[in-house]
Design an enzyme around this catalytic site. Structure first.
Site, PDB file in Angstrom:
ATOM      1  CE1 TYR A 152      -3.541   2.613   0.146  1.00  0.00           C
ATOM      2  CE2 TYR A 152      -2.443   3.407   2.130  1.00  0.00           C
ATOM      3  CZ  TYR A 152      -3.376   3.572   1.116  1.00  0.00           C
ATOM      4  OH  TYR A 152      -4.139   4.722   1.057  1.00  0.00           O
ATOM      5  CE  LYS A 156      -3.375   5.631  -2.166  1.00  0.00           C
ATOM      6  NZ  LYS A 156      -4.262   6.345  -3.099  1.00  0.00           N
TER       7      LYS A 156
HETATM    8  P1  NDP Z   1     -13.498   4.263   0.408  1.00  0.00           P
HETATM    9  O1  NDP Z   1     -13.299   2.785   0.524  1.00  0.00           O
HETATM   10  O2  NDP Z   1     -14.571   4.891   1.202  1.00  0.00           O
HETATM   11  O3  NDP Z   1     -13.685   4.650  -1.135  1.00  0.00           O
HETATM   12  C1  NDP Z   1     -12.890   4.078  -2.135  1.00  0.00           C
HETATM   13  C2  NDP Z   1     -13.492   4.370  -3.486  1.00  0.00           C
HETATM   14  O4  NDP Z   1     -12.620   3.814  -4.491  1.00  0.00           O
HETATM   15  C3  NDP Z   1     -14.861   3.737  -3.673  1.00  0.00           C
HETATM   16  O5  NDP Z   1     -15.710   4.650  -4.325  1.00  0.00           O
HETATM   17  C4  NDP Z   1     -14.595   2.545  -4.557  1.00  0.00           C
HETATM   18  O6  NDP Z   1     -15.706   2.318  -5.412  1.00  0.00           O
HETATM   19  C5  NDP Z   1     -13.417   3.067  -5.398  1.00  0.00           C
HETATM   20  N1  NDP Z   1     -12.651   1.963  -5.975  1.00  0.00           N
HETATM   21  C6  NDP Z   1     -11.904   1.040  -5.317  1.00  0.00           C
HETATM   22  N2  NDP Z   1     -11.413   0.142  -6.194  1.00  0.00           N
HETATM   23  C7  NDP Z   1     -11.858   0.518  -7.426  1.00  0.00           C
HETATM   24  C8  NDP Z   1     -11.704  -0.022  -8.732  1.00  0.00           C
HETATM   25  N3  NDP Z   1     -10.964  -1.121  -8.954  1.00  0.00           N
HETATM   26  N4  NDP Z   1     -12.299   0.609  -9.768  1.00  0.00           N
HETATM   27  C9  NDP Z   1     -13.034   1.723  -9.555  1.00  0.00           C
HETATM   28  N5  NDP Z   1     -13.219   2.276  -8.351  1.00  0.00           N
HETATM   29  C10 NDP Z   1     -12.639   1.670  -7.297  1.00  0.00           C
HETATM   30  O7  NDP Z   1     -12.074   4.900   0.788  1.00  0.00           O
HETATM   31  P2  NDP Z   1     -11.569   6.425   0.828  1.00  0.00           P
HETATM   32  O8  NDP Z   1     -12.595   7.358   0.351  1.00  0.00           O
HETATM   33  O9  NDP Z   1     -10.967   6.645   2.154  1.00  0.00           O
HETATM   34  O10 NDP Z   1     -10.362   6.313  -0.211  1.00  0.00           O
HETATM   35  C11 NDP Z   1     -10.258   7.125  -1.361  1.00  0.00           C
HETATM   36  C12 NDP Z   1      -8.788   7.267  -1.713  1.00  0.00           C
HETATM   37  O11 NDP Z   1      -8.111   7.935  -0.656  1.00  0.00           O
HETATM   38  C13 NDP Z   1      -8.034   5.965  -1.906  1.00  0.00           C
HETATM   39  O12 NDP Z   1      -7.127   6.127  -2.978  1.00  0.00           O
HETATM   40  C14 NDP Z   1      -7.284   5.776  -0.596  1.00  0.00           C
HETATM   41  O13 NDP Z   1      -6.118   5.001  -0.771  1.00  0.00           O
HETATM   42  C15 NDP Z   1      -6.967   7.215  -0.276  1.00  0.00           C
HETATM   43  N6  NDP Z   1      -6.667   7.551   1.114  1.00  0.00           N
HETATM   44  C16 NDP Z   1      -7.533   7.217   2.133  1.00  0.00           C
HETATM   45  C17 NDP Z   1      -7.251   7.599   3.438  1.00  0.00           C
HETATM   46  C18 NDP Z   1      -8.123   7.221   4.588  1.00  0.00           C
HETATM   47  O14 NDP Z   1      -7.621   7.209   5.732  1.00  0.00           O
HETATM   48  N7  NDP Z   1      -9.410   6.963   4.400  1.00  0.00           N
HETATM   49  C19 NDP Z   1      -6.068   8.404   3.748  1.00  0.00           C
HETATM   50  C20 NDP Z   1      -5.241   8.693   2.613  1.00  0.00           C
HETATM   51  C21 NDP Z   1      -5.549   8.293   1.355  1.00  0.00           C
HETATM   52  P3  NDP Z   1     -16.281   0.874  -5.811  1.00  0.00           P
HETATM   53  O15 NDP Z   1     -15.978  -0.071  -4.684  1.00  0.00           O
HETATM   54  O16 NDP Z   1     -17.745   1.121  -6.028  1.00  0.00           O
HETATM   55  O17 NDP Z   1     -15.575   0.542  -7.077  1.00  0.00           O
HETATM   56  C1  8X3 Z   2      -4.604   5.757   4.335  1.00  0.00           C
HETATM   57  C2  8X3 Z   2      -4.002   6.281   5.586  1.00  0.00           C
HETATM   58  O1  8X3 Z   2      -2.526   5.696   7.579  1.00  0.00           O
HETATM   59  O2  8X3 Z   2      -3.866   3.906   6.651  1.00  0.00           O
HETATM   60  O3  8X3 Z   2      -3.855   6.081   3.224  1.00  0.00           O
HETATM   61  O4  8X3 Z   2      -1.935   4.689   5.486  1.00  0.00           O
HETATM   62  S1  8X3 Z   2      -3.034   5.066   6.330  1.00  0.00           S
END
Ligand code: NDP
Ligand code: 8X3
Length: 252
Positions: A152, A156
Site C-alpha cells: 500500500y 502511494k
Molecule cells: P473508500 O473505501 O470509502 O472509497 C474508495 C473508493 O474507491 C470507492 O468509491 C470505490 O468504489 C473506489 N474503488 C476502489 N477500487 C476501485 C476499482 N478497482 N475501480 C473503480 N473504483 C474503485 O475509501 P476512501 O474514500 O478513504 O479512499 C479514497 C482514496 O483515498 C483511496 O485512494 C485511498 O487510498 C486514499 N486515502 C484514504 C485515506 C483514509 O484514511 N481513508 C487516507 C489517505 C488516502 P467501488 O468499490 O464502487 O468501485
Molecule cells: C490511508 C491512511 O494511515 O492507513 O492512506 O496509510 S493510512
C-alpha cells in the site's frame, strides 16, 4: 464555477464527498466507481439537490480496455473536462511482508497505480485541450512507510512520484498537477482494508478525531479555486491529532 469534474471512486468516502462539494458549488460532475447502484443513487441525489448535470459511469479502473472504451465514448459537453480527481483506490490487508497475500498486492498495484495511469492517459486529450487540472489522491503512507504497510505504501509512493512526473512532462501543455496526501480519515477505507471486520475498522479511529471525507473534499475543492497561474503541487493534510504516519495523540 460551472466546470466539469471527473471523479474516480465516487461511490463512497472522499470521492462521494468531492462529488457533493463540487456539485454544491455549481459544477457538473462525472462520477465513477464499480458499484452501479450507488452511482445511480448519487446521480439522482446530486441532480435533484443542486440542479447540475451528472453523468455516472460504472467501470473498474483495473480494466484497461474498459477504462479506455468508457472514456473514449464521452460525447459533447462531457469531453469538456476541467478537473480529473484520481481518487479510486484501496488498501487490501495489513500484513507483514512475508505473510501478505500476492492477490492483495496485485489488487493494490492494479488499482492504485495502473488505475491512475489508465484513467489519466485516457482523459489527457480532453484535459490538454482545456488546460485542465489533475488531482491525485496519495496518502501520508506515501511519505512514511510503516509496518505492514508494504505494498500500500509503495503504491502511494508511486502516486507521489507519478504526480511529479506528470507535472514535469505535461508542463508544456499548461496543465496543473496536484498531489494531495491525506492522513487517517474515517470512510470505508479500513473496512475494505480489514476485509469487512467492522469492529477492527472502528478501532483504527478510536481515541482521536480523524479527518472526515468532507474535510478532504474541502481541501481538494480549494486547490481548484486558485488563479490560473497558481498551482498547489503537493499537499499533506492530517487531523490535528496526527503528526505523520507514526505519531497520533490519542485519549485512550
Ligand atoms: P473508500 O473505501 O470509502 O472509497 C474508495 C473508493 O474507491 C470507492 O468509491 C470505490 O468504489 C473506489 N474503488 C476502489 N477500487 C476501485 C476499482 N478497482 N475501480 C473503480 N473504483 C474503485 O475509501 P476512501 O474514500 O478513504 O479512499 C479514497 C482514496 O483515498 C483511496 O485512494 C485511498 O487510498 C486514499 N486515502 C484514504 C485515506 C483514509 O484514511 N481513508 C487516507 C489517505 C488516502 P467501488 O468499490 O464502487 O468501485
Ligand atoms: C490511508 C491512511 O494511515 O492507513 O492512506 O496509510 S493510512
Amino acid at each position: 464555477m460551472n466546470k466539469t469534474i471527473f471523479i474516480t471512486g465516487a461511490t463512497s468516502g472522499f470521492g462521494k464527498a468531492i462529488a457533493e462539494k463540487f456539485s454544491s458549488e455549481g459544477n457538473h460532475v462525472i462520477i465513477t466507481g464499480r458499484r452501479e447502484d450507488r452511482l445511480k443513487e448519487l446521480e439522482s441525489y446530486l441532480t435533484n439537490k443542486f440542479n447540475i448535470r451528472v453523468l455516472s459511469l460504472a467501470f473498474d479502473v483495473q480494466n484497461r480496455k474498459k477504462t479506455f472504451d468508457v472514456i473514449q465514448k464521452l460525447e459533447g459537453q462531457w469531453q469538456q473536462i476541467d478537473v480529473l480527481v484520481n481518487n479510486a483506490g484501496l488498501a487490501a490487508g495489513r500484513d507483514l511482508f512475508d505473510e501478505a497475500s500476492l492477490d492483495d498486492w496485485e489488487t493494490m498495484i492494479d488499482t492504485n497505480i495502473k488505475g491512475v495511469l489508465y484513467v489519466t492517459k485516457a482523459l489527457l486529450p480532453f484535459l490538454i485541450r482545456k488546460k485542465g487540472h489533475v488531482i491525485n489522491i496519495g496518502s501520508t503512507a506515501a511519505k512514511e512507510v510503516y509496518e505492514k504497510g508494504n505494498v500500500y505504501c509503495a503504491s502511494k509512493s508511486a502516486v507521489d512520484s507519478l504526480s511529479q512526473s506528470m507535472r514535469i512532462d505535461l508542463l508544456r501543455h499548461g496543465l496543473k498537477v496536484t498531489a494531495i496526501h491525506p492522513g487517517a480519515a474515517e470512510t470505508e477505507f479500513s473496512l475494505v482494508r480489514l476485509k469487512g471486520d467492522a469492529a477492527a475498522a472502528k478501532k483504527v479511529y478510536e481515541g482521536f478525531q480523524p479527518l472526515s471525507a468532507q474535510d478532504v473534499a474541502d481541501v481538494v475543492y480549494y486547490c481548484t479555486t486558485l488563479p490560473a497561474h497558481v498551482c498547489i503541487n503537493d499537499l499533506v493534510l492530517t487531523s490535528t491529532s496526527q503528526a505523520n504516519s507514526f505519531y497520533f495523540q490519542r485519549t485512550s
